[in-house]
Design an enzyme around this catalytic site. Structure first.
Site, PDB file in Angstrom:
ATOM      1  N   HIS A   2       0.843  -1.195   0.000  1.00 34.16           N
ATOM      2  CA  HIS A   2       0.000   0.000   0.000  1.00 34.16           C
ATOM      3  C   HIS A   2       0.878   1.245   0.000  1.00 34.16           C
ATOM      4  O   HIS A   2       2.029   1.211   0.449  1.00 34.16           O
ATOM      5  CB  HIS A   2      -0.907   0.015   1.222  1.00 34.16           C
ATOM      6  N   GLU A  20       0.853   3.923   1.865  1.00 34.88           N
ATOM      7  CA  GLU A  20       1.323   4.336   3.187  1.00 34.88           C
ATOM      8  C   GLU A  20       2.464   3.446   3.669  1.00 34.88           C
ATOM      9  O   GLU A  20       3.457   3.945   4.212  1.00 34.88           O
ATOM     10  CB  GLU A  20       0.165   4.298   4.203  1.00 34.88           C
ATOM     11  N   CYS A  66      -6.299   2.035   5.201  1.00 36.03           N
ATOM     12  CA  CYS A  66      -6.914   0.795   5.663  1.00 36.03           C
ATOM     13  C   CYS A  66      -6.423   0.469   7.076  1.00 36.03           C
ATOM     14  O   CYS A  66      -5.463   1.068   7.568  1.00 36.03           O
ATOM     15  CB  CYS A  66      -6.577  -0.338   4.694  1.00 36.03           C
ATOM     16  N   CYS A 103      -2.634  -0.259   7.332  1.00 35.74           N
ATOM     17  CA  CYS A 103      -1.804   0.939   7.259  1.00 35.74           C
ATOM     18  C   CYS A 103      -1.907   1.760   8.534  1.00 35.74           C
ATOM     19  O   CYS A 103      -0.907   2.292   9.024  1.00 35.74           O
ATOM     20  CB  CYS A 103      -2.171   1.759   6.035  1.00 35.74           C
TER      21      CYS A 103
END
Length: 153
Positions: free
Chosen positions: A53, A55, A82, A85
């Site tokens: 992801h 992040e 999410c 993260c």
């Protein structure tokens, strides 16, 4: 040096550029003392790694530059981070996160993680994933955690 909206615009620009390359629409910027120290985009499709992801990729780069404690950093993300993260940001010590697009914004496009947040809020026995504690130990070996602590000095 910029302000929160500038950092969010940078995260959104990264997400747009990632879409142009065939990636998913997520970008993240990590800021420390008014300076961008790392950026990341969602690379799930490129890497085949479901944890790639924006992040997390930005956290990995920031940690290489600054070490594992990012307590004096802030994250600016194009979309609502999410739970994975969010947990990683907490583990890294990050105390502030700002995002531009909400789960509600992403829901019509299959880009919301609201259902995961809802599931994680339930007690373990009520979650959709089977989560259980089975206290296995290795015979003849010191306790894992006590052995680790002893090696730390």
């Amino acid at each position: 040096m910029g302000n929160d909206e500038d950092y969010l615009r940078e995260a959104i620009a990264l997400a747009h550029a990632n879409v142009e390359k065939g990636g998913r629409p997520f970008g993240a910027v990590i800021v420390r003392n008014g300076e961008i120290v790392a950026t990341g985009v969602n690379a799930i499709l490129e890497t085949g790694d479901p944890t790639s992801h924006a992040e997390l990729n930005a956290i990995r780069l920031a940690s290489k530059a600054l070490g594992p404690d990012l307590g004096d950093c802030a994250v600016f993300a194009s979309g609502h981070p999410c739970p994975m993260c969010m947990a990683a940001m907490r583990l890294a010590g990050i105390k502030a996160v700002t995002y531009a697009f909400s789960n509600e914004d992403g829901a019509p496009y299959g880009l919301s993680t609201a259902a995961i947040y809802e599931d994680l809020a339930r007690p373990f026995p009520e979650q959709t994933m089977d989560i259980r504690h089975l206290p296995v130990r290795l015979a003849g070996m010191p306790d894992l955690y006590a052995g680790w602590r002893q090696r730390q000095g």
